[in-house]
Design a protein around this motif. Sequence first.
Motif: not given
Length: 468
Positions: A127-133, A135-137, A360-365, A369-376
């Motif tokens: 459910d994490v939004p896909r993105g390139e960088g 700007s896609d957050n 709040l910013l839902q970070c995109c894929t 970072g390498v560790k996270n399954a999800d990051m806000i």
Amino acid sequence: MIDLKLLRENPAHFKEGARLKGVAVDIEHLLALDARRRALQTSRQALAAEQGQLEKVVGPQLGKLSGELKKAADEGARREIEGQIASLRGQPAALKAQVQALDEQERAIEPELTALLLTVPQPPDADVPRGEGPSDNIEAKRWAPAGWDWGKSFSENKGFPAQNHIDLCARLGLADFPRGVKMSGTRSYVLAGDGMLLHQAILRYALDFMVHRNGFKPMSVPVLVREECMVGTGFFPAGREQAYQIEESKRGGGSGSTGGSGHDLFLTGTGEVGLMGLHEGEILDESVLPLKYVTVSTCFRREAGAAGKDTAGLYRVHVFDKVEQVIIARADEAESRVWHREMIGYVEALLQSLGLPYRLLQCCTADLGVKNADMIDIECWMPGRGEFGETHSASRLYDYQCRRLNMRYRPGGEGGKGPTAICHSLNNTVAASPRLMIPILEMYQQADGTVKVPEVLRAYMGGKVQIG
RNA sequence: GGAGAGGUGGCAGAGCGGUUGAAUGCGUCAGACUUGAAAUCUGAUUAGGGUUUCGGCCCUACGGGAGUUCGAAUCUCCCCCUCUCCGCCA
């Protein structure tokens, strides 16, 4: 670190995860190495078992024979026994050589396999939004105190133009950048007078907020740690160039107990390292979970690769202080998700009590970072920059970090039976200062150039109501 | 900085060349006894990995690494860590 077994079962999942995160890692090669290692292991073990059996048989015989050898009188019997001994010794020795050969092959693979495995990123949650960088957050929420209209500029809202925090600091004598730079080079600063007090007030308020209102256990943990700690918490190898390294290994000296250590040490970039390192290698009692820790620690960051970015002011600096929260929980996805929201909630409450507009910013894929399954990320509005600035980052890691740290617990409670499970971990900033001073100074500035002290911080500044 | 002692299972603590993955005690779990509990008795109780016809079978590990040996928790070397005494010191 990901679970090698899961990788074997479902390589596609991890390949896709790496792709979504924009991380290049040769998973096919990793699988090949793993397969080869297991093949070697299997045959090695079979031989080792055989060798063990043989030794048990041969050992006592050897003992007996050497006894007879001592007693043997004539040369002929002697030679006979010596021959028997030699042939007995030859049997396990041949197997041992084979085992050693396989061992060596296995050991040759090991470092490459481990290194590769450490670089495989945790796949983003579905459910994490896909993105390139960046700007896609996706902005997930926005909050502002009463009286702040997002549709208007600062001067429209407040009736006077905003000064940025650098000017405010200079005018009010809160920070001294030239002298900081004189002593420590670029991105260094000195906090002075009320600037220092405000900094400390933020930290102490945030610490108390977590301890007294949210039940976190306050800890003071090392900021100078060994490499294993950095690898275990997932900051190495990927972020190695971001950490300051103390090359103790090059100093030599050190005999016995007190002498210098042969190992390099690293300055941590976040209290997360010290907090997560606490229980490295431990098997925890399930009843102690979740562990809720908070620390305030000095953080050191080289900011390699950020040359020229945010060079002025208090935004991006090499040394700062941070109140950090960490939760170590049971291995349960739903529970992890609940704690993640909780930890974000604590920060929202903190920021709201400070009256700071944030989102709040839902970070995109690509931005996880390498560790996270999800990051806000949580970003505060910084009028001087005319944009949001990241002040917090809330990570959900599942067992990625705890697997590296070998941090486990025994499910089932009550002294427990059955296999161990790897803990889940989460972390989130509570307050990082001086960065958080930026929105505070800029949002609380007044038309006459003074700065109001946020109400909740006044008690931490000797009752001071206004700076300047 | 100088001198010494030591690192063994969840904890304490034996073992000092073979049958010891490890005595004993404590803790924990299960069972017996008890109306229940305590006490007592009996049994179980390290982790990681490979393999499996899912019943098992096997390998590794006594701080870490290298070595001696047919065989190492036990002997040798290096490293890490802890403790005690003296010195210095926030």
